[in-house]
Design an enzyme around this catalytic site. Structure first.
Site, PDB file in Angstrom:
ATOM      1  N   SER A 105      -5.133 -10.125  -2.371  1.00  0.00           N
ATOM      2  CA  SER A 105      -6.606 -10.215  -2.404  1.00  0.00           C
ATOM      3  C   SER A 105      -7.120 -11.639  -2.650  1.00  0.00           C
ATOM      4  CB  SER A 105      -7.184  -9.236  -3.427  1.00  0.00           C
ATOM      5  OG  SER A 105      -6.924  -7.900  -3.012  1.00  0.00           O
TER       6      SER A 105
ATOM      7  N   GLU B  30       3.560 -11.354  -5.290  1.00  0.00           N
ATOM      8  CA  GLU B  30       2.468 -10.500  -4.821  1.00  0.00           C
ATOM      9  C   GLU B  30       2.473  -9.169  -5.577  1.00  0.00           C
ATOM     10  OE1 GLU B  30       1.253 -11.607  -0.532  1.00  0.00           O
ATOM     11  OE2 GLU B  30       2.855 -10.160  -0.414  1.00  0.00           O
TER      12      GLU B  30
ATOM     13  N   GLU C 255       5.358  -4.032   1.601  1.00  0.00           N
ATOM     14  CA  GLU C 255       5.151  -3.022   2.645  1.00  0.00           C
ATOM     15  C   GLU C 255       6.452  -2.730   3.394  1.00  0.00           C
ATOM     16  OE1 GLU C 255       1.761  -4.933   4.455  1.00  0.00           O
ATOM     17  OE2 GLU C 255       0.593  -4.481   2.654  1.00  0.00           O
TER      18      GLU C 255
ATOM     19  N   GLY D 282      -4.529  -6.007  -0.676  1.00  0.00           N
ATOM     20  CA  GLY D 282      -5.529  -5.282   0.112  1.00  0.00           C
ATOM     21  C   GLY D 282      -6.491  -4.444  -0.707  1.00  0.00           C
TER      22      GLY D 282
ATOM     23  N   GLY E 215      -3.404 -12.051   3.280  1.00  0.00           N
ATOM     24  CA  GLY E 215      -3.402 -10.996   4.301  1.00  0.00           C
ATOM     25  C   GLY E 215      -4.756 -10.919   4.978  1.00  0.00           C
ATOM     26  N   GLY E 216      -5.603  -9.994   4.520  1.00  0.00           N
ATOM     27  CA  GLY E 216      -6.902  -9.721   5.150  1.00  0.00           C
ATOM     28  C   GLY E 216      -7.734 -10.962   5.452  1.00  0.00           C
TER      29      GLY E 216
ATOM     30  N   ASN F 105      -0.650 -13.828   6.604  1.00  0.00           N
ATOM     31  CA  ASN F 105       0.188 -12.707   7.042  1.00  0.00           C
ATOM     32  C   ASN F 105      -0.722 -11.718   7.755  1.00  0.00           C
ATOM     33  OD1 ASN F 105       1.835 -10.466   7.299  1.00  0.00           O
ATOM     34  ND2 ASN F 105       1.922 -10.016   5.098  1.00  0.00           N
ATOM     35  N   TRP F 106      -0.626 -11.676   9.089  1.00  0.00           N
ATOM     36  CA  TRP F 106      -1.544 -10.824   9.857  1.00  0.00           C
ATOM     37  C   TRP F 106      -1.159  -9.341   9.780  1.00  0.00           C
ATOM     38  CZ3 TRP F 106      -2.872 -13.524  15.182  1.00  0.00           C
ATOM     39  CH2 TRP F 106      -3.560 -14.708  14.925  1.00  0.00           C
ATOM     40  N   LYS F 107       0.059  -9.059   9.317  1.00  0.00           N
ATOM     41  CA  LYS F 107       0.555  -7.668   9.289  1.00  0.00           C
ATOM     42  C   LYS F 107       0.421  -7.072  10.703  1.00  0.00           C
ATOM     43  CE  LYS F 107      -0.671  -7.595   4.482  1.00  0.00           C
ATOM     44  NZ  LYS F 107      -0.959  -6.849   3.299  1.00  0.00           N
TER      45      LYS F 107
ATOM     46  N   HIS G 207       8.566  -8.227   1.841  1.00  0.00           N
ATOM     47  CA  HIS G 207       7.180  -7.851   1.540  1.00  0.00           C
ATOM     48  C   HIS G 207       7.183  -6.420   1.001  1.00  0.00           C
ATOM     49  CE1 HIS G 207       2.969  -6.861   1.962  1.00  0.00           C
ATOM     50  NE2 HIS G 207       2.726  -8.161   2.057  1.00  0.00           N
TER      51      HIS G 207
HETATM   52  P1  PGA Z   1      -4.119  -9.278   1.101  1.00  0.00           P
HETATM   53  O1  PGA Z   1      -2.567  -9.178   1.487  1.00  0.00           O
HETATM   54  O2  PGA Z   1      -4.484 -10.729   1.052  1.00  0.00           O
HETATM   55  O3  PGA Z   1      -4.840  -8.543   2.209  1.00  0.00           O
HETATM   56  O4  PGA Z   1      -4.282  -8.614  -0.216  1.00  0.00           O
HETATM   57  C1  PGA Z   1      -1.634 -10.090   0.986  1.00  0.00           C
HETATM   58  C2  PGA Z   1      -0.251  -9.784   1.525  1.00  0.00           C
HETATM   59  O5  PGA Z   1       0.111  -8.601   1.625  1.00  0.00           O
HETATM   60  O6  PGA Z   1       0.526 -10.701   1.853  1.00  0.00           O
END
Ligand code: PGA
Length: 248
Positions: free
Chosen positions: A208, A163, A95, A169, A229-230, A9-11, A93
């Site tokens: 993470s 999640e 976010e 993050g 994500g990251g 997930n590149w956000k 998600h």
């Molecule tokens: P993260 O994000 O791996 O950077 O913690 C995961 C996500 O929000 O899908």
């Protein structure tokens, strides 16, 4: 057997250079290899699909509107995502739930919109740090799963990602026992509701995930892969996660 999934997930990150980097990922093509999905920002979807057309990487969007079209400035519909050739869309998600006030009912409508457009929904659920401290995790995620997943869910149209919000993050992750507890509970809920189909729906862990913790997380029962994500923003970080999954 459930096929494993590594989903990135590149956000709100990424550009043409990152798309080039993506094509360097080595992805197996057998049913025993993990399925690899990358969800870049919507502006990059067309190009991402073009660049991966001869690979086994699949592309997804990060959110969709509940409607097919209409006066919704700044939004994008599931059918628009599908038109790019993308096959998946992340919905619910944290976010989006937190930053855009999306409740379970709205997320459920988004899952339905994704299905209507022929997309596979990657439904996210997860508890906050406060909910974890007050020992409400299982109730919260059980309710989210129940209320945001429509009755027609199948292993073909739905992937669920657990999640914990406090792990996203932050570099923090639940203990392996906590991951097992939540994933076992979610699996039981899916089986209670959908019978044998519930056994087949893939359950990802997200928050993470990195090369350094991937192997131990993937060994937990009922963890069928990760939403990353990251660590999905560089092929050199994402590749070891895919490899760890392939070796589990
Ligand atoms: P993260 O994000 O791996 O950077 O913690 C995961 C996500 O929000 O899908």
């Amino acid at each position: 057997m459930r096929r494993k999934i590594a989903a990135g997930n590149w956000k709100m990150n990424g550009d043409n250079n990152l798309l080039d980097d993506l094509t360097t990922l080595t992805v197996g093509q057998n049913i025993s290899d993990p399925e690899v999905i990358v969800c870049p920002p919507h502006t990059l979807l067309n190009k991402a699909v073009e660049k991966t057309v001869n690979s086994f990487i699949k592309i997804g969007g990060q959110d969709c509107h509940v409607e097919k079209d209409g006066a919704y400035t700044g939004d994008i519909s599931a059918s628009m995502i599908a038109e790019t050739g993308a096959k998946y869309v992340i919905v619910g998600h944290s976010e989006r739930r937190d930053g855009h006030n999306e409740d379970n009912q709205r997320v459920r409508a988004k899952v339905q919109a994704a299905w209507s457009a022929g997309l596979i929904a990657i439904l996210c659920i997860g508890e906050s740090a406060a909910e974890r401290s007050s020992k409400d995790t299982l109730t919260i995620i059980g309710t989210q799963l129940h209320a945001s997943l429509p009755d027609d869910a199948t292993a073909v149209n739905t992937i669920v990602a657990y999640e914990p919000i406090w792990a996203i993050g932050t570099g923090k992750t639940p203990t392996l026992n906590q991951i097992k507890e939540t994933h076992d509970m979610l699996r039981d809920e899916l089986i209670n509701r959908f019978g044998t189909e519930g056994m087949k729906i893939r359950l990802l862990y997200g928050g993470s995930v990195k090369a350094t913790n991937a192997t131990e997380i993937f060994q937990v029962e009922n963890v069928d892969g990760a939403l990353v994500g990251g660590a999905s923003l560089k092929a050199t970080d994402f590749q070891p996660i895919i490899d760890a999954l392939a070796e589990t």
